[in-house]
Design a protein around this motif. Structure first.
Motif, PDB file in Angstrom:
ATOM      1  N   LEU A 135       0.915  -1.203  -0.021  1.00 58.21           N
ATOM      2  CA  LEU A 135       0.108  -0.122   0.016  1.00 58.21           C
ATOM      3  C   LEU A 135       0.691   1.403  -0.070  1.00 58.21           C
ATOM      4  O   LEU A 135       0.472   2.275  -0.619  1.00 58.21           O
ATOM      5  N   ALA A 166       1.939   1.487  -3.755  1.00 55.89           N
ATOM      6  CA  ALA A 166       0.987   2.036  -4.809  1.00 55.89           C
ATOM      7  C   ALA A 166       0.152   3.095  -4.171  1.00 55.89           C
ATOM      8  O   ALA A 166      -1.041   3.160  -3.860  1.00 55.89           O
ATOM      9  N   ALA A 199      -3.471   3.529  -5.982  1.00 58.50           N
ATOM     10  CA  ALA A 199      -4.505   2.782  -5.144  1.00 58.50           C
ATOM     11  C   ALA A 199      -4.801   3.052  -3.951  1.00 58.50           C
ATOM     12  O   ALA A 199      -5.947   3.031  -3.464  1.00 58.50           O
ATOM     13  N   ARG A 200      -3.809   3.419  -2.952  1.00 61.21           N
ATOM     14  CA  ARG A 200      -4.082   3.824  -1.774  1.00 61.21           C
ATOM     15  C   ARG A 200      -4.854   4.935  -1.535  1.00 61.21           C
ATOM     16  O   ARG A 200      -5.862   4.995  -0.697  1.00 61.21           O
ATOM     17  N   ARG A 247      -7.059   6.168  -3.676  1.00 57.91           N
ATOM     18  CA  ARG A 247      -8.429   5.604  -4.018  1.00 57.91           C
ATOM     19  C   ARG A 247      -9.166   4.868  -3.006  1.00 57.91           C
ATOM     20  O   ARG A 247     -10.399   5.137  -2.403  1.00 57.91           O
ATOM     21  N   ALA A 248      -8.410   3.744  -2.350  1.00 62.96           N
ATOM     22  CA  ALA A 248      -8.968   3.129  -1.440  1.00 62.96           C
ATOM     23  C   ALA A 248      -9.391   4.089  -0.184  1.00 62.96           C
ATOM     24  O   ALA A 248     -10.566   3.831   0.321  1.00 62.96           O
ATOM     25  N   SER A 255     -15.465  -1.438  -5.688  1.00 56.41           N
ATOM     26  CA  SER A 255     -14.341  -0.599  -5.912  1.00 56.41           C
ATOM     27  C   SER A 255     -13.248  -0.470  -5.282  1.00 56.41           C
ATOM     28  O   SER A 255     -12.113  -0.340  -5.471  1.00 56.41           O
ATOM     29  N   ALA A 297      -9.355  -1.255  -6.012  1.00 52.73           N
ATOM     30  CA  ALA A 297      -8.306  -0.702  -5.579  1.00 52.73           C
ATOM     31  C   ALA A 297      -7.234  -1.440  -5.261  1.00 52.73           C
ATOM     32  O   ALA A 297      -5.937  -1.535  -5.067  1.00 52.73           O
ATOM     33  N   LEU A 298      -7.604  -2.320  -4.215  1.00 54.41           N
ATOM     34  CA  LEU A 298      -6.865  -3.342  -3.341  1.00 54.41           C
ATOM     35  C   LEU A 298      -6.222  -4.169  -4.180  1.00 54.41           C
ATOM     36  O   LEU A 298      -4.888  -4.556  -4.069  1.00 54.41           O
ATOM     37  N   GLU A 340      -5.107  -3.939  -7.179  1.00 56.93           N
ATOM     38  CA  GLU A 340      -4.109  -2.937  -7.849  1.00 56.93           C
ATOM     39  C   GLU A 340      -3.116  -2.923  -7.068  1.00 56.93           C
ATOM     40  O   GLU A 340      -1.840  -3.355  -7.490  1.00 56.93           O
ATOM     41  N   ALA A 341      -3.162  -2.669  -5.656  1.00 57.99           N
ATOM     42  CA  ALA A 341      -2.102  -2.533  -4.807  1.00 57.99           C
ATOM     43  C   ALA A 341      -1.435  -3.852  -4.526  1.00 57.99           C
ATOM     44  O   ALA A 341      -0.295  -4.070  -4.331  1.00 57.99           O
ATOM     45  N   HIS A 342      -2.374  -4.994  -4.423  1.00 56.17           N
ATOM     46  CA  HIS A 342      -1.594  -6.293  -4.540  1.00 56.17           C
ATOM     47  C   HIS A 342      -0.854  -6.703  -5.549  1.00 56.17           C
ATOM     48  O   HIS A 342      -0.131  -7.717  -5.245  1.00 56.17           O
TER      49      HIS A 342
END
Ligand code: ADP
Length: 895
Positions: A327, A330, A333-334, A336-337, A376, A380-381, A383-385
């Protein structure tokens, strides 16, 4: 009154709020007391009679504020409601208590702090068989229990859990009564302000729990922890009694052992200022305040729990670090999350309220909206993953998976299904109250839509009647109107009264007109009202079914909510790590704690940007087990030793650490003995408290523990103090082997290192310059040469004459003191020259030229160090130029 007395006799320990129409009334002593503490007017009932009953009342819609005040004061309030519509019954309306609000069992959102759990706890047991502690948050169904072998451990765990209310079982036999008394006295002594309650002792705790929890109760585990089971049963009995008639929806009891988490005792928790500052016990200035970048209330509660119960499980810790690392990397992504998390309501408490049957339409609409955001968030997660991990050996990160990828049906299917249903049924602007309806969407129920048409069609009917009557009577200004007193009526102005037909019945005279009703209007009104009543009832029915549907899947929804809370916590830790430039610690089960360029996360945040001086520290049970940290007052000793403890806690809770690099060997317990005087409120002598705490540390510490001692022995005479500190140091070295940071301004302690191989002397550097003390904040090898007490006093603004006199006395004492005292003495004022010599440079705090104050002090130290060993004749012109350029660059602020 008989009804009231009956209710009161069943709830003798509670203040009874007795519903009469739009008011809650209190009677007798309740009324007298409540009128006084809540500043209400005390009146009497049956005034004329001989023994008038004292009484006071509050409007029922304002009850929450009063409830909040009374529970804050530690009271229980029984809400006694009207169970029938008073309009529909003749004689006395049926009333009964529908729930009891207690300090620890609160369901009303308004009375809850969103970011702290609301636990009601129970303690059971005695000194011989050991103790049990159980605690339950009814708003989320979080229910846990543990055992403690000693009273000390029990009290510590109560302190850590910080319940709102503590329940003690009332014994039945005589022996138990004595034990109960002992337990009550114990708790009263340690937590005088904690509201206590009693519950009748039960029979077979395990059977009781099995009955209440069904499959959520692990009988085998409970057999091994009978005291925990006793306490758990007591909590359930107590909390259950607050919801008469309704089943308390608790699904599972989690039994844990205190050793499952890093043990942080009360002293450490307070002195390290984990959740609140020492000074004013507020959140500002605490580590929690720095770390809590969570976006949702559920995340806030989870972060707090991680902080107060850090893990001792290597795999679990590494999993959290993996997720945080991803996280951190990213960014997009972070962000957005976190934005999505910020839009989410408190899933845990909303589901909890649905399960308890108290969720409102507004609650469920919010639940629907929040659940609808999950896909959603999961995206986002994901993507981070997908990001790379630095640690090659890192395992699968499942903490970031919310299960929209089919991996776990829970998040995806169920969440989406419930969200869709909630959004389909409820209007987005659904109100909190059900009494007027208006929250169910059109298209949900054909019957409901029809009823609404009747109401809406009503408007057309009225217009039609109005037009027809104008026509018939020839009165152009005739109007059909509605008011709540007598419903629909026809209004005719005075000028036209002559044309009113005979079938109009006069109802009311107003300033310029007369009002009439007709048989047709009466009938119409009946229809509309019936339709409206039916509509409201139908909406309520639809809503209740919906709430039951949510309640039926509360368990998986709560599990999902828990995962969202974890994600929010991880994202917060990542955000803090990113902003603060923290590093991922290497956590292992070796015993070494090693930090490079470590900072104190809270002090650093409060200091001017870039002005905090980082330090390297290494603790190793096999080599530098005990660091004796000396240095003058205000040098930064406390800050330094605490930052090591904070780094361990942060690492083991799953977060990154305020350092350039960190290796943390898992610790089992953290102890501190810091500062003096803060326990005076309890009326004990500082020295006594200090020694008791020190004794506890020596009793409980293991080779895996981290001990932070600040100025122990300070509360007594110098010789006593030094001797005690010396003996404690020896014991830690010879017997326990715990990693220890020992801050002291007794230089004499430095001599411990002469005879004990794993003791090291270090000091936080300070120098004197023109009679001023200059704090360098750098940790250097060797003890401090002197204490600079007089210089610090000068800095603090003591008058010049006093300072001069102090200097003179000090000189005399130093000259005399050379002759032997029975105190261990350091062999030499060790390594006074090890640190950089800044005396001539003039980096003194007040004397420092303005231009230089911008430059971090460690750079000045570097510059001096670079110049010191230098022979200009040896340098080539080129090398001299380069050096000069490098030094000049260091002097540029913020380069
Ligand atoms: P001591 O325990 O030696 O008396 P403290 O740890 O209380 O000293 O620190 C005194 C003050 O110095 C603190 O208020 C803190 O703000 C500041 N300070 C401590 N360590 C540092 C550091 N490494 N860098 C900058 N300021 C510091």
């Amino acid at each position: 009154m008989r009804q009231y007395l009956d209710v009161k006799s069943r709830y003798p320990d509670a203040i009874v709020f007795f519903r009469l129409g739009d008011f809650y009334e209190m009677f007798y002593e309740d009324a007298v007391y409540v009128a006084r503490v809540l500043d209400l007017t005390l009146t009497t009932r049956d005034k004329g009679k001989e023994d008038p009953v004292p009484m006071c009342g509050i409007p029922h819609h304002a009850a929450r504020t009063y409830l909040a005040r009374l529970t804050e004061l530690g009271h229980r309030v029984a809400l006694c409601e009207q169970l029938e519509d008073p309009r529909a019954v003749k004689g006395i309306v049926k009333r009964d208590v529908i729930r009891v609000v207690t300090p620890g069992v609160v369901l009303d959102e308004e009375l809850l702090d969103p970011r702290t759990p609301s636990f009601v706890a129970a303690a059971a047991g005695d000194g011989r068989r050991g103790y049990g502690l159980a605690f339950l948050d009814v708003t989320t169904g979080d229910f846990r229990a543990t055992e403690a072998a000693t009273a000390e451990a029990l009290l510590e765990e109560i302190g850590r859990v910080a319940p709102r209310e503590l329940v003690l079982p009332r014994g039945q036999g005589q022996v138990q009564d004595q034990d109960g008394e002992a337990l009550a006295a114990l708790v009263r002594g340690a937590f005088p302000m904690l509201p206590r309650a009693n519950v009748d002792g039960g029979g077979d705790a395990a059977a009781e729990l099995a009955k209440a929890l069904g499959a959520g109760f692990d009988a085998r585990a409970a057999e091994r922890a009978p005291r925990a089971a006793d306490a758990a049963a007591a909590v359930l009995r107590y909390a259950g009694a607050t919801q008469p008639g309704a089943e308390l929806p608790v699904a599972r009891l989690a039994l844990y052992a205190r050793a499952d988490a890093l043990v942080i005792d009360e002293q450490a928790r307070r002195h390290l200022e984990l959740a609140e500052s020492l000074l004013d016990r507020r959140r500002a200035g605490s580590l929690l305040d720095v770390l809590d970048e969570t976006k949702s209330a559920m995340g806030g509660r989870r972060l707090r729990a991680w902080l107060l119960f850090p893990s001792v499980d290597l795999d679990a810790i590494r999993r959290r670090h993996d997720a945080v690392e991803r996280l951190v990397a990213a960014h997009g992504a972070r962000d957005r999350a976190r934005k999505l998390l910020g839009e989410m309501s408190d899933l845990e408490r909303l589901v909890g309220r649905a399960r308890l049957g108290v969720a409102t339409p507004r609650d469920l609409a919010a639940l629907g909206r929040s659940l609808a955001l999950l896909p959603s968030l999961a995206a986002a997660l994901a993507e981070a993953h997908a990001g790379e991990l630095r640690g090659a050996a890192a395992g699968e990160v499942d903490l970031l998976r919310l299960g929209t990828d089919g991996q776990a049906p829970l998040g995806g299917a169920l969440g989406a299904e419930i969200a869709a249903e909630l959004l389909r049924v409820l209007r987005p602007d659904a109100p909190a109250l059900t009494k007027d309806g208006g929250y169910v969407n059109a298209g949900v129920s054909a019957e409901l839509d029809e009823l609404r048409d009747v109401a809406a069609g009503g408007r057309d009917r009225i217009a039609a009647i109005e037009a027809r009557e104008r026509e018939r009577t020839g009165i152009p200004s005739l109007k059909v109107r509605f008011n709540s007193v007598f419903g629909y009526y026809i209004e005719v102005t005075r000028a036209h009264l002559a044309s009113v037909p005979a079938d109009y019945r006069r109802k009311q005279t107003v300033a310029n007109a007369e009002r009439f009703v007709t048989a047709e209007l009466g009938e119409f009104e009946q229809q509309v009202l019936t339709a409206d009543e039916r509509r409201i009832a139908l909406e309520l029915e639809i809503f209740a079914a919906l709430r039951a549907k949510v309640a039926a899947v509360a368990e998986p929804l709560l599990a999902l909510a828990g995962r969202v809370a974890v994600v929010d916590t991880l994202a917060a830790l990542a955000e803090v790590a990113h902003r603060g430039g923290y590093c991922r610690p290497v956590v292992d089960d070796g015993g070494v704690v090693e930090l490079a360029d470590a900072r104190h996360p809270v002090v650093e945040r409060l200091a001017a940007a870039g002005s905090f001086v980082p330090n390297d520290i290494r603790l190793d049970p096999a080599a530098e087990q005990i660091l004796i940290v000396s240095g003058p007052n205000m040098a930064g000793k406390s800050t330094l030793i605490r930052q090591v403890a904070l780094a361990v806690i942060q690492a083991q809770m799953g977060g990154f650490v305020a350092a350039r690099a960190a290796r943390i060997g898992l610790c089992d317990r953290i102890f501190t003995r810091v500062g003096a005087g803060d326990n005076l409120a309890r009326g004990e002598s500082t020295f006594m408290v200090e020694m008791r705490e020190t004794a506890k540390i020596l009793r409980q510490a293991t080779a895996r523990s981290l001990i932070v001692l600040d100025e122990i022995g300070r509360g007594t005479s110098t010789y006593d103090g030094v001797s005690i500190a010396w003996a404690v140091g020896e014991h830690l070295h010879d017997k326990i082997g715990a990693k220890t940071l020992f801050a002291t301004h007794y230089h004499e302690l430095g001599a411990l290192a002469e005879t004990h191989p794993r003791v090291r002397n270090v000091s936080v550097a300070a120098r004197e310059w023109k009679g001023e003390v200059v704090f360098l904040r750098k940790l250097v090898a060797g003890g401090a040469s002197r204490s600079f007490g007089v210089e610090v006093a000068k800095l603090a603004g003591l008058p010049g004459t006093v300072i001069e006199r102090a200097r003179a006395i000090l000189r005399t004492l130093e000259a005399e003191g050379a002759g032997g005292a029975d105190v261990p003495r350091p062999v030499a004022p060790a390594h006074a020259d090890d640190g950089p010599q800044l005396g001539l440079f003039g980096v003194a705090t007040p004397a420092l030229p303005a231009a230089l104050r911008e430059v971090p002090i460690d750079r000045l130290v570097d510059i001096v160090a670079a110049l010191r060993g230098l022979d200009p004749d040896e340098l080539s012109p080129r090398a001299a130029h380069d050096l000069l350029a490098a030094l000049a660059k260091k002097l540029t602020p913020r380069s």
